[in-house]
Design a protein around this motif. Structure first.
Motif, PDB file in Angstrom:
ATOM      1  N   ASN A 212      28.341 -19.994   8.223  1.00 36.00           N
ATOM      2  CA  ASN A 212      27.211 -20.316   7.366  1.00 36.00           C
ATOM      3  C   ASN A 212      27.608 -20.117   5.903  1.00 36.00           C
ATOM      4  O   ASN A 212      28.114 -19.063   5.527  1.00 36.00           O
ATOM      5  N   TYR A 213      27.370 -21.104   5.086  1.00 37.48           N
ATOM      6  CA  TYR A 213      27.746 -21.042   3.667  1.00 37.48           C
ATOM      7  C   TYR A 213      26.533 -21.026   2.736  1.00 37.48           C
ATOM      8  O   TYR A 213      26.699 -21.109   1.523  1.00 37.48           O
ATOM      9  N   TRP A 214      25.345 -20.911   3.276  1.00 35.06           N
ATOM     10  CA  TRP A 214      24.133 -20.979   2.462  1.00 35.06           C
ATOM     11  C   TRP A 214      23.657 -19.586   2.074  1.00 35.06           C
ATOM     12  O   TRP A 214      23.890 -18.614   2.798  1.00 35.06           O
TER      13      TRP A 214
ATOM     14  N   GLU B  59      21.355 -16.380   1.895  1.00 35.92           N
ATOM     15  CA  GLU B  59      20.548 -15.829   2.975  1.00 35.92           C
ATOM     16  C   GLU B  59      19.073 -16.205   2.844  1.00 35.92           C
ATOM     17  O   GLU B  59      18.354 -16.324   3.838  1.00 35.92           O
TER      18      GLU B  59
ATOM     19  N   GLU C 235      17.271 -21.868   3.793  1.00 32.56           N
ATOM     20  CA  GLU C 235      17.633 -22.597   5.008  1.00 32.56           C
ATOM     21  C   GLU C 235      18.663 -23.682   4.666  1.00 32.56           C
ATOM     22  O   GLU C 235      18.617 -24.268   3.586  1.00 32.56           O
ATOM     23  N   PRO C 236      19.600 -23.956   5.580  1.00 31.93           N
ATOM     24  CA  PRO C 236      20.538 -25.067   5.342  1.00 31.93           C
ATOM     25  C   PRO C 236      19.792 -26.376   5.086  1.00 31.93           C
ATOM     26  O   PRO C 236      18.755 -26.640   5.718  1.00 31.93           O
TER      27      PRO C 236
ATOM     28  N   ASN D 195      28.533 -30.889  13.357  1.00 35.94           N
ATOM     29  CA  ASN D 195      27.208 -30.354  13.676  1.00 35.94           C
ATOM     30  C   ASN D 195      27.140 -29.905  15.136  1.00 35.94           C
ATOM     31  O   ASN D 195      26.540 -28.875  15.474  1.00 35.94           O
TER      32      ASN D 195
ATOM     33  N   ARG E 133      29.032 -26.676  15.456  1.00 38.10           N
ATOM     34  CA  ARG E 133      28.285 -25.580  14.827  1.00 38.10           C
ATOM     35  C   ARG E 133      27.198 -25.071  15.771  1.00 38.10           C
ATOM     36  O   ARG E 133      26.980 -23.856  15.890  1.00 38.10           O
ATOM     37  N   GLU E 134      26.525 -25.997  16.470  1.00 41.27           N
ATOM     38  CA  GLU E 134      25.483 -25.597  17.426  1.00 41.27           C
ATOM     39  C   GLU E 134      26.087 -24.865  18.616  1.00 41.27           C
ATOM     40  O   GLU E 134      25.527 -23.858  19.097  1.00 41.27           O
TER      41      GLU E 134
END
Length: 438
Positions: A400-402, A404, A407-408, A431, A434-435
């Protein structure tokens, strides 16, 4: 026009150097820097030249700009403004002997307490060894060098010479500046035999070159024309195609809009027609190239990333070849854009990302992707558990790069056309991974 040109100038009377029967362009040369048209970003109080004049001390400089924008005039007025002796040579007609003579004379004048401004026209035409010859005289202050060039100094001049001179960029004269030149000519010679549309067309045909415009005006004065000419008659008289650009410049904006929409609509034939309309009317080729670059990133984008490269290559080719040869490169870029697959996905993504950035303010990225150059930063968790993707399975960690608190988001949604079809497949694949990896 007072806001553009400062105080309303008085008609310029012939000086000792501009005889009453001399060329119109010479008779209209300004007598002071405040009367120079179109270069206020340099000559104004806050400009580089304005500040040097106020301080009474000039540094060596290179004046870089298109023909007919006032380089020679500015150099002469600079010398007058600070009480320096003005000496001029042209790289087209001068050689080593002329340079030695100019430097020797500057040395003699320096001993008498008179500083010399040496103006070198077309300085890029001197070879590298000749340019090196300027260095000792510039360094010890024998001369203050003011070089003029229409070529990019980064490529045309020695790095050693550039390091000792400030490069100042002169702008191509815009329509308001050219209209002001005509007004000054009419104050001296009387009304031009043109109707309003022909006057606007004459300005458009000058392509930002004030000297060319005044030479054309002088041709009209010398012909003793009785009735005002319309654009078609003006074109026949000057033996130069002059497009009908009305005084509000609607023609200019209508044609660029037509070109853009023809390219966007994938019609190469109509695109070439409007491109030709603009260039034969005297539109600035680099302006057209700037618009083509915009089309490449706005209407094509990732559907064919090579479209942008084609436009930038066309710009380089045009600057290398000049007109008319370089215009073929512009036509090639135009055809490429018109026949390329279209997508505005990158354009929409940029707008959405910019909007999101403004709304979320200064949220901190997650600690695992922050650099930790100090022990303290490592101790508080910067860089901890960072997943280095090239070493991960499939070259993809799914981290995850977003921030905290956020939300992405999905900004970029590629279309099923051209290269973006491949991009869409990659994003779908990532995607899914990632899931699967949580």
């Amino acid at each position: 026009m007072a806001d553009l040109f400062g105080d309303e100038p008085q008609p310029t009377a012939p000086s000792d150097e501009a005889k009453a029967d001399g060329p119109l362009a010479d008779r209209l040369r300004p007598r002071d820097l405040s009367s120079v048209i179109g270069q206020e970003h340099l000559t104004g109080a806050d400009g580089a030249i304005g500040r040097m004049v106020s301080a009474g001390r000039l540094s060596s400089m290179i004046l870089w700009g298109p023909p007919g924008t006032g380089k020679t005039t500015i150099a002469r007025l600079l010398a007058d403004s600070v009480g320096m002796r003005f000496a001029a040579i042209s790289a087209v007609f001068s050689g080593v002997a002329d340079l030695k003579k100019a430097f020797a004379e500057a040395d003699r004048m320096a001993e008498a307490g008179q500083r010399t401004l040496l103006f070198v026209d077309e300085i890029h035409r001197f070879n590298r060894a000749q340019q090196d010859g300027f260095l000792p005289f510039v360094e010890r202050g024998t001369v203050t060098l003011v070089g003029a060039t229409t070529e990019n100094p980064s490529f045309a001049l020695n790095a050693a010479l550039l390091s000792r001179a400030q490069v100042l960029i002169l702008q191509r004269l815009d329509a308001d500046a050219l209209q002001e030149l005509l007004r000054r000519a009419e104050a001296l010679e009387g009304p031009l035999p043109l109707d309003d549309d022909a006057r606007a067309a004459l300005v458009a045909s000058a392509d930002g070159d004030g000297r060319f415009l005044l030479n054309q005006a002088e041709t009209l004065y010398n012909a003793k024309i009785d009735e005002p000419l319309d654009p078609a008659a003006l074109g026949r008289f000057l033996q130069r195609r002059v497009a009908v650009y009305d005084k509000d410049r609607d023609g200019h904006y209508n044609l660029i809009s037509a070109l853009h929409k023809s390219v966007r609509g994938s019609d190469p034939q109509a695109s070439l027609y409007y491109l030709a309309r603009m260039l034969t009317a005297g539109e600035e080729p680099l302006y057209v190239l700037r618009r083509l670059v915009r089309m490449a990133v706005e209407d094509i984008g990732m559907a064919d990333p090579a479209a942008l490269q084609q436009c930038l290559a066309a710009k380089d080719a045009y600057e290398f070849l000049g007109s008319p040869e370089g215009e073929l490169a512009i036509a090639q870029a135009c055809i490429y854009l018109a026949t390329a697959p279209k997508s505005n996905a990158a354009y929409k993504a940029q707008k959405a990302a910019w909007k999101s950035a403004k709304e979320t303010g200064s949220l901190m990225p997650p600690p695992n992707i922050l650099n930790a150059p100090t022990k303290l930063m490592k101790d508080i968790g910067y860089g901890r558990d960072y997943a280095y993707d090239p070493n991960a399975e499939d070259g993809f960690s799914g981290a995850n790069y977003w921030p905290e608190e956020m939300e992405p988001q999905t900004y970029y949604e590629p279309v099923e056309r051209g290269f973006e079809r491949k991009v869409a497949e990659r994003i779908t694949y990532w995607n899914r991974l990632r899931e699967e990896r949580g």
